[in-house]
Motif scaffolding. Structure first.
Motif, mmCIF file in Angstrom:
data_model
loop_
_atom_site.group_PDB
_atom_site.id
_atom_site.type_symbol
_atom_site.label_atom_id
_atom_site.label_comp_id
_atom_site.label_asym_id
_atom_site.label_seq_id
_atom_site.Cartn_x
_atom_site.Cartn_y
_atom_site.Cartn_z
ATOM 1 N N PHE A 183 0.854 -1.186 0.000
ATOM 2 C CA PHE A 183 0.000 0.000 0.000
ATOM 3 C C PHE A 183 0.886 1.232 0.000
ATOM 4 O O PHE A 183 1.768 1.379 0.842
ATOM 5 C CB PHE A 183 -0.934 0.000 1.210
ATOM 6 C CG PHE A 183 -1.792 1.228 1.280
ATOM 7 C CD1 PHE A 183 -2.611 1.557 0.213
ATOM 8 C CD2 PHE A 183 -1.771 2.043 2.376
ATOM 9 C CE1 PHE A 183 -3.403 2.699 0.260
ATOM 10 C CE2 PHE A 183 -2.553 3.183 2.445
ATOM 11 C CZ PHE A 183 -3.375 3.515 1.373
ATOM 12 N N PHE A 217 -5.402 1.982 -2.536
ATOM 13 C CA PHE A 217 -6.107 1.465 -1.361
ATOM 14 C C PHE A 217 -7.112 0.371 -1.691
ATOM 15 O O PHE A 217 -7.130 -0.669 -1.028
ATOM 16 C CB PHE A 217 -6.806 2.598 -0.601
ATOM 17 C CG PHE A 217 -7.562 2.101 0.602
ATOM 18 C CD1 PHE A 217 -6.885 1.586 1.694
ATOM 19 C CD2 PHE A 217 -8.943 2.117 0.629
ATOM 20 C CE1 PHE A 217 -7.567 1.100 2.808
ATOM 21 C CE2 PHE A 217 -9.639 1.647 1.735
ATOM 22 C CZ PHE A 217 -8.946 1.141 2.824
ATOM 23 N N TRP A 234 -5.378 -2.862 -2.642
ATOM 24 C CA TRP A 234 -4.650 -3.352 -1.477
ATOM 25 C C TRP A 234 -5.609 -3.948 -0.453
ATOM 26 O O TRP A 234 -5.388 -5.042 0.057
ATOM 27 C CB TRP A 234 -3.845 -2.210 -0.857
ATOM 28 C CG TRP A 234 -3.167 -2.579 0.421
ATOM 29 C CD1 TRP A 234 -1.948 -3.173 0.546
ATOM 30 C CD2 TRP A 234 -3.666 -2.401 1.748
ATOM 31 N NE1 TRP A 234 -1.654 -3.370 1.883
ATOM 32 C CE2 TRP A 234 -2.704 -2.901 2.640
ATOM 33 C CE3 TRP A 234 -4.839 -1.866 2.270
ATOM 34 C CZ2 TRP A 234 -2.872 -2.881 4.009
ATOM 35 C CZ3 TRP A 234 -5.020 -1.842 3.644
ATOM 36 C CH2 TRP A 234 -4.039 -2.346 4.494
#
Length: 92
Positions: A9, A14, A17
């Motif tokens: 990340f 985001f 991830w």
């Protein structure tokens, strides 16, 4: 499942991830810590197991972050608080 396959990340990835870390936590049987709270009875086997699972979930998430991101989020008490803080800052 191999965590080295998860892209770290970096503050910009985001959603991907989070999805990949969720798969890894599911595989490790730790995903429940993101949606549950610590059981109340501190002499209870379930509470001890939850605490252990939560620590592993936090470590898994932090391990898969760039160093500059780790320092912003490593002080959260639980994995749930950690992911909620990440969602607040980076979620859509």
């Amino acid at each position: 499942m191999d965590s080295s396959r998860i892209e770290m990340f970096n503050g910009y990835n985001f959603q991907a991830w989070k999805r990949n870390v969720s798969y890894l936590l599911t595989h490790e049987k730790k995903l429940h810590t993101l949606s549950t709270s610590k059981p109340d009875d501190d002499s209870n086997w379930f509470q001890n197991k939850w605490i252990e699972d939560d620590a592993m979930a936090q470590a898994t998430m932090l391990h898969n972050m760039k160093d500059n991101i780790i320092s912003l989020f490593e002080e959260h008490e639980t994995a749930r608080q950690l992911v909620e803080a990440l969602e607040s800052k980076y979620g859509v």
